[in-house]
Each structure stands twice: as structure tokens, then as C-alpha cells.
Design a protein around this motif. Sequence first.
Motif, PDB file in Angstrom:
ATOM      1  N   SER A   1      68.133  24.167  24.451  1.00 26.35           N
ATOM      2  CA  SER A   1      67.080  23.433  25.173  1.00 26.35           C
ATOM      3  C   SER A   1      65.922  23.024  24.081  1.00 26.35           C
ATOM      4  CB  SER A   1      66.342  24.241  26.217  1.00 26.35           C
ATOM      5  OG  SER A   1      65.696  25.153  25.813  1.00 26.35           O
ATOM      6  N   GLY A   2      65.029  22.018  24.469  1.00 31.49           N
ATOM      7  CA  GLY A   2      63.972  21.787  23.614  1.00 31.49           C
ATOM      8  C   GLY A   2      63.063  22.844  23.229  1.00 31.49           C
ATOM      9  N   GLY A   3      62.715  23.743  24.144  1.00 26.69           N
ATOM     10  CA  GLY A   3      62.017  24.878  24.033  1.00 26.69           C
ATOM     11  C   GLY A   3      62.695  26.002  22.895  1.00 26.69           C
ATOM     12  N   GLN A   4      64.019  26.097  23.136  1.00 26.03           N
ATOM     13  CA  GLN A   4      64.569  26.924  22.096  1.00 26.03           C
ATOM     14  C   GLN A   4      64.900  26.601  20.773  1.00 26.03           C
ATOM     15  OE1 GLN A   4      68.263  27.297  24.780  1.00 26.03           O
ATOM     16  NE2 GLN A   4      67.633  29.246  25.314  1.00 26.03           N
ATOM     17  N   LYS A   5      64.893  25.021  20.737  1.00 24.21           N
ATOM     18  CA  LYS A   5      64.884  24.341  19.393  1.00 24.21           C
ATOM     19  C   LYS A   5      63.753  24.566  18.750  1.00 24.21           C
ATOM     20  CE  LYS A   5      67.027  20.302  20.424  1.00 24.21           C
ATOM     21  NZ  LYS A   5      67.931  20.146  21.370  1.00 24.21           N
TER      22      LYS A   5
ATOM     23  N   PRO B   1      53.053  20.493  18.473  1.00 20.47           N
ATOM     24  CA  PRO B   1      54.326  21.296  18.513  1.00 20.47           C
ATOM     25  C   PRO B   1      54.835  21.319  19.855  1.00 20.47           C
ATOM     26  CG  PRO B   1      52.436  22.822  18.400  1.00 20.47           C
ATOM     27  CD  PRO B   1      51.853  21.313  18.100  1.00 20.47           C
ATOM     28  N   THR B   2      53.969  21.024  20.961  1.00 19.45           N
ATOM     29  CA  THR B   2      54.329  21.110  22.512  1.00 19.45           C
ATOM     30  C   THR B   2      54.522  19.860  23.024  1.00 19.45           C
ATOM     31  OG1 THR B   2      52.297  21.456  23.210  1.00 19.45           O
ATOM     32  CG2 THR B   2      53.529  23.440  22.529  1.00 19.45           C
ATOM     33  N   THR B   3      54.232  18.556  22.408  1.00 17.15           N
ATOM     34  CA  THR B   3      54.188  17.449  23.321  1.00 17.15           C
ATOM     35  C   THR B   3      55.283  17.141  23.916  1.00 17.15           C
ATOM     36  OG1 THR B   3      52.594  16.722  21.322  1.00 17.15           O
ATOM     37  CG2 THR B   3      53.312  15.135  22.794  1.00 17.15           C
ATOM     38  N   ALA B   4      56.674  17.315  23.243  1.00 20.37           N
ATOM     39  CA  ALA B   4      57.620  16.819  23.929  1.00 20.37           C
ATOM     40  C   ALA B   4      58.424  17.771  24.729  1.00 20.37           C
ATOM     41  CB  ALA B   4      58.823  16.731  22.675  1.00 20.37           C
TER      42      ALA B   4
ATOM     43  N   GLN C   1      55.630  24.541  27.224  1.00 21.87           N
ATOM     44  CA  GLN C   1      54.471  24.290  26.399  1.00 21.87           C
ATOM     45  C   GLN C   1      53.690  25.666  26.389  1.00 21.87           C
ATOM     46  OE1 GLN C   1      51.823  21.425  27.752  1.00 21.87           O
ATOM     47  NE2 GLN C   1      53.277  19.739  27.088  1.00 21.87           N
ATOM     48  N   LYS C   2      53.303  26.282  27.393  1.00 22.87           N
ATOM     49  CA  LYS C   2      52.703  27.604  27.470  1.00 22.87           C
ATOM     50  C   LYS C   2      53.467  28.375  26.731  1.00 22.87           C
ATOM     51  CE  LYS C   2      50.391  30.819  30.158  1.00 22.87           C
ATOM     52  NZ  LYS C   2      50.881  31.875  29.249  1.00 22.87           N
ATOM     53  N   GLN C   3      54.532  28.707  26.706  1.00 20.42           N
ATOM     54  CA  GLN C   3      55.397  30.049  26.026  1.00 20.42           C
ATOM     55  C   GLN C   3      55.241  29.501  24.692  1.00 20.42           C
ATOM     56  OE1 GLN C   3      59.334  28.990  27.884  1.00 20.42           O
ATOM     57  NE2 GLN C   3      58.907  30.332  29.642  1.00 20.42           N
TER      58      GLN C   3
ATOM     59  N   LEU D   1      53.689  31.758  21.623  1.00 17.58           N
ATOM     60  CA  LEU D   1      54.098  32.341  20.563  1.00 17.58           C
ATOM     61  C   LEU D   1      53.342  31.973  19.197  1.00 17.58           C
ATOM     62  CD1 LEU D   1      56.777  33.268  19.434  1.00 17.58           C
ATOM     63  CD2 LEU D   1      57.970  31.028  19.747  1.00 17.58           C
ATOM     64  N   ILE D   2      52.780  30.799  19.354  1.00 14.13           N
ATOM     65  CA  ILE D   2      51.970  30.407  18.098  1.00 14.13           C
ATOM     66  C   ILE D   2      50.924  31.482  18.178  1.00 14.13           C
ATOM     67  CG2 ILE D   2      50.682  28.594  17.151  1.00 14.13           C
ATOM     68  CD1 ILE D   2      52.745  26.643  18.128  1.00 14.13           C
ATOM     69  N   ASP D   3      50.294  31.532  19.140  1.00 11.79           N
ATOM     70  CA  ASP D   3      49.254  32.613  19.369  1.00 11.79           C
ATOM     71  C   ASP D   3      49.328  34.019  18.572  1.00 11.79           C
ATOM     72  OD1 ASP D   3      46.978  31.505  20.427  1.00 11.79           O
ATOM     73  OD2 ASP D   3      47.401  31.821  22.533  1.00 11.79           O
ATOM     74  N   THR D   4      50.709  34.447  19.019  1.00 13.17           N
ATOM     75  CA  THR D   4      51.257  35.818  18.226  1.00 13.17           C
ATOM     76  C   THR D   4      51.206  35.747  16.958  1.00 13.17           C
ATOM     77  OG1 THR D   4      53.496  35.167  18.988  1.00 13.17           O
ATOM     78  CG2 THR D   4      52.285  36.954  20.238  1.00 13.17           C
TER      79      THR D   4
END
Length: 314
Positions: free
Chosen positions: A150-154, A175-178, A184-186, A190-193
Motif C-alpha cells: 500500500s502507499g503507507g507501506q511503500k 512525506p504524507t501528502t499522498a 498520515q498519522k502513522q 514513525l518520523i517522530d520516533t
Amino acid sequence: MLIVEDLYVKYYTRRGTVSAVSGVSFTMQKGEMLAVVGESGSGKSTLALTIMRLLPRNAVVERGRILLDGIDVLKLSEDEMRRIRGSKVSMVLQDPFTTLDPLRRVIDQFIEFLMEHGLDRRSAEKLALEALESVGIPKTLAYSYPHQLSGGQKQRVAIAMAIALKPSLVIADEPTTALDVVVQKQIMDLIDTIKRGGTSVMLITHDIALAIERADRIMVMYGGEVMEIADKGTIMSRPLHPYTQGLLASIPRLGSDKIPESIPGYPPDLRNPPKGCVFHPRCPYADERCRSIKPQLIEVEKGHWVKCHRVVKA
Ligand SMILES: Nc1ncnc2c1ncn2[C@@H]1O[C@H](COP(=O)(O)OP(=O)(O)OP(=O)(O)O)[C@@H](O)[C@H]1O
Ligand SMILES: [Mg+2]
């Protein structure tokens, strides 16, 4: 960790020269998240591509200096830069399709990338699987093709590749616009971590609400220039640049019956930027000085920089 000094980048086109980045200076500390915000065409991606040394061929860095962990990035040879890209500084793009070849398995692309940085095949595969697992991509998916994700997995795969070699700086350009809101939140979590792990993150976004939610500091760009920089609390409570104030007023608020106001007018034509302050044609406070003299970026209080004639040092 990162010092950018007086950077000027231009694009040469058949229809004229575009001043995409003009006189940009700022610094980033280790482990912080700096959000770079501004409307479309404000020079955010150009700034990122300049740091990565991935500008297209019609672009020229006219002036300026970029120091990354003390390395003078603009002076490196193409070979030296290739070693640094991915290992000291890496980038996550809006559309992970552009990072991944749809015809080759995720793991093979990841291994190849790591081998280009000197790992042997076995340790590359091990590190790739670890990095993928750390972003929530299980082994089964690692051995599949990008179109099966999926888009998020990619985007998770792209992030895993960006962090695998523990760079000092990760630049995430929209990074989350698409992606849809939940994903987006997930991805932002991840970027926060990554940030909490000590990596500095430059988050490029047109969404000031996202910047406020996630970043430590915010840099506002307009027409290729820095208009204001401050930590997020200061930007929220004491925005000094009329453009920053306009961006904040444009945030829709849940439960409020006030209609968010958009900033009237359009971004400047950077082939022929306005004289004086680039923002003056849209500024409600512009006077003769703003129309003729370019303001300087000045530090009005510690860590709070503003480029506006109306603002005087406290
Ligand atoms: N390859 C190019 N050739 C010519 N001009 C370009 C090129 N890439 C960008 N520009 C111009 O440079 C300016 C800055 O563009 P840039 O992509 O850096 O803005 P941005 O802030 O990232 O915008 P967006 O939010 O739409 O991604 C714009 O005027 C744009 O039209
Ligand atoms: Mg962009």
C-alpha cells in the motif's frame, strides 16, 4: 549539525532565470525536527535538493555554503557525495514510487543500496530486514514487489532505507501528502520516533498545522527567502511576520465558526521577483520602504529571526 549560509540557487529556463532560493541562512541542531513551511513555489524542495546535491542540471548554486557535521557539502566531488547520500543525509519523498523500482523486489533494492555503501550481501540483507522490521514491514512483505504494498507501506520502506545507515539528517519532503489521514498519522509517528532516536529531521510541508503539531522549530519560507524562524511555541504565540500571521490565520479550527482566512493574492513570479520585500505585494502593512528596500533577517529575541521592516529588535 547543519549550517546553511547565504544560499542562492537559480534555475535557468528558456523563459528566464528563476531565483528559487535567495539568501537562505539557518542552522539545525542534532536531534531536532525543523519544519520548513511555505506555499507552493517558495523554494522548499529546491533547498532540500541543494543539501542532497540532487538538483536538476538546469540549476546553479550561485553562492553560499552548506556544512553538514562540518563537511562542506557543496565542495565535495560527485563520488564523495554519493558516499554521504544515504549515510549522512537522506531524503524521503512525497511519492515513494519514485524511490522504488516497481519491477524489483523491495529487499533486492534495499540490499543493492546498502552494498553501494560498502556492505557485503549478507550483512546488507540482515540490516535491510532489521530496518524494515523497525518501521513495521514484516519479512514476508520485504520479499514482495512494490506494487503489492500500500502507499503507507511503500512510505515505510522509503523511511527504512533513509534511516538504515543512521544518517545525521533525514529530509522528508511532504512525506504524507499522498496518504490518507490515518496513514498520515502513522507515518508522522514513525518520523517522530526517528527524531527521538537522535536523528535530525527536516520536515518540508505546506501544512503549518502539521508543522506546529510535530516540529520543534519552524522556518517560514516565501518567494525563496526565509521570512521567519523560531521555536514552535514562539511561532504560535508571537508570530511577527505578516506572512506567518497569514498562514496561521488560514488554519481551519475544529468547532470554531470562524471561517479561516486565506492570504489574498498569489506567490511572486520568481523570474521577476518584486523589488524590496518579496512579500510586499500581498502584505496589508506594506509602505514605501517595503516596496523599495529589501529587509534583513534579524534576530529579534533569542532564536527568533524575522525579515520584516516593521519589526525592530527588542
Ligand atoms: N527544474 C526546474 N526548472 C525551472 N524552475 C524550477 C524547477 N524546479 C523548480 N522550479 C521553480 O523554482 C521555484 C521553487 O520551486 P520549489 O519546487 O523549490 O518550491 P516548493 O516550495 O517545493 O513548492 P511545492 O510546495 O509546490 O513543492 C518555483 O518557482 C518553481 O517553479
Ligand atoms: Mg516541493
